[in-house]
Write an enzyme that holds these catalytic residues in place. Structure first.
Site, short mmCIF file in Angstrom:
data_model
loop_
_atom_site.label_atom_id
_atom_site.label_comp_id
_atom_site.label_asym_id
_atom_site.label_seq_id
_atom_site.Cartn_x
_atom_site.Cartn_y
_atom_site.Cartn_z
CG HIS A 72 -2.13 -0.84 1.07
ND1 HIS A 72 -3.31 -0.60 1.71
CD2 HIS A 72 -2.33 -1.95 0.32
CE1 HIS A 72 -4.20 -1.52 1.36
NE2 HIS A 72 -3.62 -2.36 0.54
CE1 TYR A 201 -5.20 3.75 8.73
CE2 TYR A 201 -5.87 3.40 11.00
CZ TYR A 201 -5.06 3.07 9.93
OH TYR A 201 -4.11 2.10 10.07
N PRO A 293 -4.37 -0.23 18.58
CG PRO A 293 -6.31 -1.31 17.89
CD PRO A 293 -5.64 -0.74 19.10
CE LYS A 297 4.07 2.77 13.32
NZ LYS A 297 3.92 2.19 11.97
CE1 TYR A 389 -1.17 3.59 9.50
CE2 TYR A 389 -0.12 2.84 7.46
CZ TYR A 389 -1.14 2.75 8.40
OH TYR A 389 -2.12 1.80 8.26
C1 PHB Z 1 -6.17 -4.57 10.40
O1 PHB Z 1 -6.24 -4.76 9.17
O2 PHB Z 1 -6.50 -5.46 11.20
C2 PHB Z 1 -5.69 -3.27 10.88
C3 PHB Z 1 -5.21 -2.34 9.98
C4 PHB Z 1 -4.76 -1.10 10.43
C5 PHB Z 1 -4.81 -0.81 11.78
C6 PHB Z 1 -5.27 -1.75 12.68
C7 PHB Z 1 -5.71 -2.98 12.24
O3 PHB Z 1 -4.40 0.42 12.19
#
Ligand code: PHB
Ligand code: APR
Length: 394
Positions: A72, A201, A293, A297, A389
């Site tokens: 990505h 997000y 989450p 990280k 990130y």
């Molecule tokens: C996930 O795909 O489970 C996932 C992706 C990004 C995050 C947290 C979890 O920030």
């Protein structure tokens, strides 16, 4: 029994460390409380930094990730009905992340361990580290109805937040730092194509939402929920309605919905135990620290811990120098705290906080929106987000 490094826990930390050691000719045995099937069933995070990918390659376990993982180059932030892309690749001079489930990482590492003859005791009960204050540590455990003693040079505590390693350290030898957030994430997996080719997000007055994926045909979605919510009260329909309400209308309309394969609620926490070394025992990964989450990280920090510890152990066995193992805790913690800060910041920015003050209440919502506007409007601010990130250097 004797080995050079006794590893407690067969999650990503223990498996990755074990493989790097095996490939360097350093003998190790993994002691895991659960069954192999249980470890492989756990569904967790899904975003790998380049540093973590490189380590998997180095451990000879990166092949399927390169075939099936999704690189990505950016992700979207949504707020106030708008959608903005963070161009990770452009902002960081060519860095990207890999979307590949932790479940798959675990499987690939286990397969590689089997192929290279690594020894693991699954369903090892009462695993206990002893005498790690001395140069002659050992681990006791029971397995198949018999009691065992494993003598070793070092113990790697890779046994997660609830493990036995950190618990064996006297309370006055450790400093604990913790923040528990007043909400959790309700996560769902469904066999439907993701709503977007990159992650989204979402900040919304009803709470945070995240659109992620495991493949082009499998979606991973999350919504922020209060801690008293029960997963039984969330039908699939209720989940789909809620996540669509938290996204801009055009995104919500584009979402394909379908029956869930898995649904669960996880609380959010920040936690650090200092130091990460106690004599001849090291804490690694979730055993030493937890991040919420939001910044993806957790698994990546486990990987950087493993990197520092492996380098230290390799140096010890190859050159007889203890400089690397002596520096482990300090090196690992310097990176851990930066990731803790980033995860805390992104969590604070994106979630609805029930209490007034800080980011809470209607004032807090406006503060978040102002910061988000600044973030997407300023190259300097976007760059800081992107640099964290994709992962700070090891
Ligand atoms: C996930 O795909 O489970 C996932 C992706 C990004 C995050 C947290 C979890 O920030
Ligand atoms: N004895 C033996 N094994 C144990 C014990 C014990 N007393 N307690 C826990 N374990 C095992 C668990 O069953 C698990 O398989 O240790 C392993 C720890 O694995 P994880 O919790 O996955 O921790 P870690 O390997 O550090 O991986 C960190 O995993 O939890 C996610 O978000 C986290 O992505 C991060 C990554």
């Amino acid at each position: 029994m004797r080995t050079q490094v006794a590893i407690i826990g067969s999650g990503p930390s223990g498996l990755l460390l074990g493989q790097l050691l095996t490939d360097a000719g350093i003998d190790n045995i993994i002691l895991e409380r659960s069954s192999k099937a249980h470890v492989l069933e756990r569904i967790r995070a899904g975003v790998l930094e380049e540093g973590a990918c490189d380590l998997l390659d180095r451990a000879g376990a990166g092949e399927r990730m390169h075939q099936e993982g999704l690189p990505h180059d950016g992700f979207d932030l949504t707020f106030d009905g708008k959608r903005h892309r963070i161009d990770l690749f452009g902002l960081t001079g060519g860095k990207r992340v890999m979307v590949y489930g932790q479940t798959e990482v675990t499987k690939d590492l286990m397969d590689r361990r089997d192929a290279t003859g690594g020894k693991t005791f699954f369903e090892a009960a009462d695993v206990r580290p002893h005498d790690f204050g001395s140069g002659k540590p050992y681990v006791t455990f029971s397995h198949g109805g018999a009691e065992h003693r494993l003598d070793c040079d070092f113990i790697a505590g890779c046994d997660g937040y609830h493990g036995a390693s950190r618990k064996a350290v006297p309370a006055d030898a450790m400093k604990l730092f913790e923040r528990v957030y007043p909400f959790g994430w309700l996560g769902l997996i469904a066999e439907v194509p993701p709503v977007n080719h990159e992650l989204i997000y979402a900040n919304h007055p009803r709470g945070f939402a995240l659109c992620s994926m495991r493949s082009h045909t499998r979606s991973r979605y999350y919504v922020q929920v209060s801690l008293d919510e029960k997963v039984e009260d969330w039908s699939d329909d209720r989940f789909w309605d809620e996540i669509r309400r938290r996204l801009p209308a055009s995104t919500a309309e584009a979402m394909t919905i379908g029956p869930s394969i898995e649904k669960s609620i996880a609380p959010l926490r920040s936690f650090v135990a200092e130091p990460m070394r106690f004599g001849s025992m090291f804490l690694v990964g979730d055993a030493a620290h937890i991040v919420p989450p939001t910044g993806a990280k957790g698994l990546n920090l486990a990987a950087s811990d493993v990197h520092y510890l492996f380098e230290g152990l390799r140096e010890f066995y190859a050159d007889g120098s203890s400089a690397g193992v002596d520096a482990y805790s300090e090196r690992a913690l310097a990176r851990v705290w930066k990731a803790e800060r980033f995860s805390w910041w992104m969590t604070s920015l994106m979630h609805l906080f029930p209490e007034i003050g800080g980011y809470g209440g209607p004032f807090g919502q406006r503060m978040q929106e102002a910061e988000l506007e600044y973030l997407v409007g300023s190259r300097a601010a976007s760059t800081a987000l992107a640099e964290n990130y994709v992962g700070l250097p090891y």
